[in-house]
Design a protein around this motif. Structure first.
Motif, short mmCIF file in Angstrom:
data_model
loop_
_atom_site.label_atom_id
_atom_site.label_comp_id
_atom_site.label_asym_id
_atom_site.label_seq_id
_atom_site.Cartn_x
_atom_site.Cartn_y
_atom_site.Cartn_z
N GLY A 151 0.82 -1.21 0.00
CA GLY A 151 0.00 0.00 0.00
C GLY A 151 0.85 1.25 0.00
N ARG A 152 1.92 1.25 0.79
CA ARG A 152 2.83 2.41 0.79
C ARG A 152 3.57 2.53 -0.54
NH1 ARG A 152 0.51 0.78 5.59
NH2 ARG A 152 0.90 2.29 7.27
N ALA A 153 3.90 1.39 -1.16
CA ALA A 153 4.55 1.45 -2.47
C ALA A 153 3.62 2.05 -3.51
CB ALA A 153 4.98 0.04 -2.89
N ALA A 154 2.32 1.75 -3.41
CA ALA A 154 1.35 2.34 -4.33
C ALA A 154 1.31 3.86 -4.17
CB ALA A 154 -0.04 1.75 -4.07
N ALA A 155 1.42 4.33 -2.93
CA ALA A 155 1.46 5.77 -2.69
C ALA A 155 2.71 6.39 -3.31
CB ALA A 155 1.41 6.06 -1.19
N VAL A 156 3.84 5.70 -3.21
CA VAL A 156 5.07 6.18 -3.84
C VAL A 156 4.90 6.22 -5.35
CG1 VAL A 156 7.55 5.81 -4.14
CG2 VAL A 156 6.49 5.33 -1.93
N ALA A 158 -8.30 4.36 -8.44
CA ALA A 158 -9.56 5.11 -8.46
C ALA A 158 -9.44 6.48 -7.80
CB ALA A 158 -10.67 4.28 -7.83
N PRO A 159 -8.99 6.58 -6.53
CA PRO A 159 -8.85 7.92 -5.94
C PRO A 159 -7.79 8.77 -6.64
CG PRO A 159 -7.90 6.26 -4.48
CD PRO A 159 -8.65 5.52 -5.56
N ALA A 160 -6.74 8.11 -7.18
CA ALA A 160 -5.70 8.87 -7.90
C ALA A 160 -6.30 9.50 -9.16
CB ALA A 160 -4.54 7.95 -8.26
N TRP A 161 -7.08 8.74 -9.91
CA TRP A 161 -7.70 9.26 -11.13
C TRP A 161 -8.68 10.38 -10.82
CZ3 TRP A 161 -12.87 9.11 -12.75
CH2 TRP A 161 -13.09 9.54 -14.06
N LEU A 162 -9.50 10.18 -9.80
CA LEU A 162 -10.46 11.21 -9.42
C LEU A 162 -9.76 12.51 -9.01
CD1 LEU A 162 -13.16 9.24 -7.39
CD2 LEU A 162 -13.50 10.50 -9.53
N THR A 205 -2.26 15.27 -3.53
CA THR A 205 -1.89 15.96 -2.30
C THR A 205 -1.51 14.86 -1.31
OG1 THR A 205 -4.10 15.92 -1.32
CG2 THR A 205 -3.56 17.80 -2.74
N GLY A 206 -1.06 15.25 -0.13
CA GLY A 206 -0.77 14.23 0.88
C GLY A 206 -1.99 13.41 1.23
N ASP A 207 -3.16 14.06 1.29
CA ASP A 207 -4.40 13.34 1.59
C ASP A 207 -4.71 12.31 0.51
OD1 ASP A 207 -4.96 14.64 4.00
OD2 ASP A 207 -5.96 16.29 2.98
N VAL A 208 -4.50 12.69 -0.74
CA VAL A 208 -4.76 11.77 -1.84
C VAL A 208 -3.86 10.54 -1.75
CG1 VAL A 208 -4.63 11.48 -4.35
CG2 VAL A 208 -5.65 13.56 -3.37
N LEU A 209 -2.61 10.74 -1.37
CA LEU A 209 -1.69 9.61 -1.21
C LEU A 209 -2.19 8.67 -0.13
CD1 LEU A 209 1.78 11.42 -1.46
CD2 LEU A 209 0.52 10.20 -3.26
N GLY A 210 -2.73 9.22 0.96
CA GLY A 210 -3.32 8.38 1.99
C GLY A 210 -4.49 7.58 1.46
N ALA A 211 -5.31 8.20 0.62
CA ALA A 211 -6.44 7.50 0.03
C ALA A 211 -5.98 6.38 -0.90
CB ALA A 211 -7.33 8.49 -0.72
N VAL A 212 -4.93 6.64 -1.67
CA VAL A 212 -4.38 5.62 -2.57
C VAL A 212 -3.88 4.43 -1.77
CG1 VAL A 212 -2.49 5.12 -4.17
CG2 VAL A 212 -3.82 7.22 -4.42
N GLU A 213 -3.15 4.72 -0.69
CA GLU A 213 -2.62 3.64 0.16
C GLU A 213 -3.75 2.78 0.72
OE1 GLU A 213 -1.42 1.32 3.43
OE2 GLU A 213 -2.77 3.03 3.60
N ALA A 244 -6.86 2.49 -0.36
CA ALA A 244 -7.60 1.80 -1.41
C ALA A 244 -6.83 0.57 -1.89
CB ALA A 244 -7.86 2.77 -2.58
N PHE A 245 -5.50 0.71 -2.04
CA PHE A 245 -4.71 -0.45 -2.46
C PHE A 245 -4.83 -1.57 -1.43
CE2 PHE A 245 -1.23 -3.30 -2.79
CZ PHE A 245 -0.92 -3.38 -4.14
N GLU A 246 -4.70 -1.23 -0.15
CA GLU A 246 -4.81 -2.24 0.91
C GLU A 246 -6.13 -3.01 0.80
OE1 GLU A 246 -4.05 -1.81 5.04
OE2 GLU A 246 -2.56 -0.24 4.74
N ILE A 247 -7.22 -2.28 0.59
CA ILE A 247 -8.53 -2.92 0.52
C ILE A 247 -8.60 -3.87 -0.67
CG2 ILE A 247 -10.99 -2.48 0.11
CD1 ILE A 247 -10.44 0.22 1.64
N GLY A 248 -8.17 -3.39 -1.84
CA GLY A 248 -8.19 -4.25 -3.01
C GLY A 248 -7.33 -5.49 -2.83
#
Length: 255
Positions: free
Chosen positions: A152-157, A217-221, A230-238, A240-244
């Motif tokens: 999940g953190r790698a997805a944020a990176v 999904a959150p990255a595209w939106l 933004t930093g918040d978006v990176l948190g959402a990406v992390e 979302a990846f974990e959930i998937g």
């Protein structure tokens, strides 16, 4: 070289968690972005400690209690850092009608209805997926949790490397919010993948695939609605990846 990399690793721990660390002398904001290569390693440390809680609890209580405690341990260790980003992103992208208004909402510390719904639903999905894996094997569930946190953190990176900065550059915590380098992304990816060796190959591959789809999904939106990350978006990406990842692994393992 070793001293510099150690400093960046400590910076990553300080930025992403509440784990006590030595004080960094001469701190510079750009270290936060430079330390991104170690975000997956920090995630694996958080995931490992959460997995110990989950595995130990599973020896005493039901899978539901063990999963709840494992997820709660991760939240406590990070201070809800990524969950906060998910909630702010949901509130901003869901509640704002213009780019400026969306960014304004995302900076607001108050929790709105979109954020509350996002937090509740995602936490429930993470717990439910872990329960499914726990019913098969406590050890497998623990490894899955470690893998999910690191990947999940790698997805944020990855989002940091691909997406431009969408907020006010002067408000960025990392100084100049440039894209993360390909080198840092490569190091992060290499660090993130090793737990997959301890998962069934099909489950690991499906987890990464679904994680990337859900995390995108959150990255595209965000790219569409505010022009980037933004930093918040990176948190959402992390998150979302974990959930998937967790949903895919649970489905493959149980199936």
């Amino acid at each position: 070289m070793i001293r510099r990399e150690t400093r960046l690793f400590v910076c990553a721990v300080q930025f992403l968690t509440r784990i006590p660390t030595p004080q960094l002398a001469g701190f510079q904001p750009q270290w936060i972005q430079q330390s991104a290569r170690y975000y997956p390693l920090v995630g694996q440390i958080v995931g490992g400690l959460a997995a110990l809680v989950l595995y130990g609890a599973a020896q005493i209580w039901s899978p539901w209690i063990a999963a709840l405690l494992g997820v709660a341990a991760g939240v406590v260790l990070t201070g809800g850092f990524h969950e906060d980003g998910l909630a702010d992103t949901a509130d901003g992208l869901g509640g704002g009608q213009t780019r400026a208004r969306r960014l304004e909402i995302m900076k607001d510390s108050r929790l709105g209805s979109y954020g509350a719904l996002a937090l509740g639903l995602t936490l429930a999905l993470r717990v439910a997926a872990l329960v499914m894996v726990l019913q098969v094997s406590s050890m497998l569930a623990a490894i899955t949790l470690v893998a999910a946190h690191g990947l999940g953190r790698a997805a944020a990176v990855g989002a940091m490397a691909v997406m431009p900065y969408g907020g006010d550059p002067g408000m960025a915590k990392e100084g100049r919010p440039d894209r993360t380098s390909f080198f840092s992304l490569t190091v992060a990816a290499v660090i993130a993948v090793w737990p997959l060796a301890f998962l069934p190959p099909a489950a690991g591959a499906a987890g990464v695939a679904l994680g990337l789809v859900v995390g995108a999904a959150p990255a595209w939106l965000a790219w569409r609605l505010i022009g980037g990350r933004t930093g918040d978006v990176l948190g959402a990406v992390e998150q979302a990846f974990e959930i998937g990842f967790l949903l895919a692994v649970a489905g493959l393992v149980v199936g």
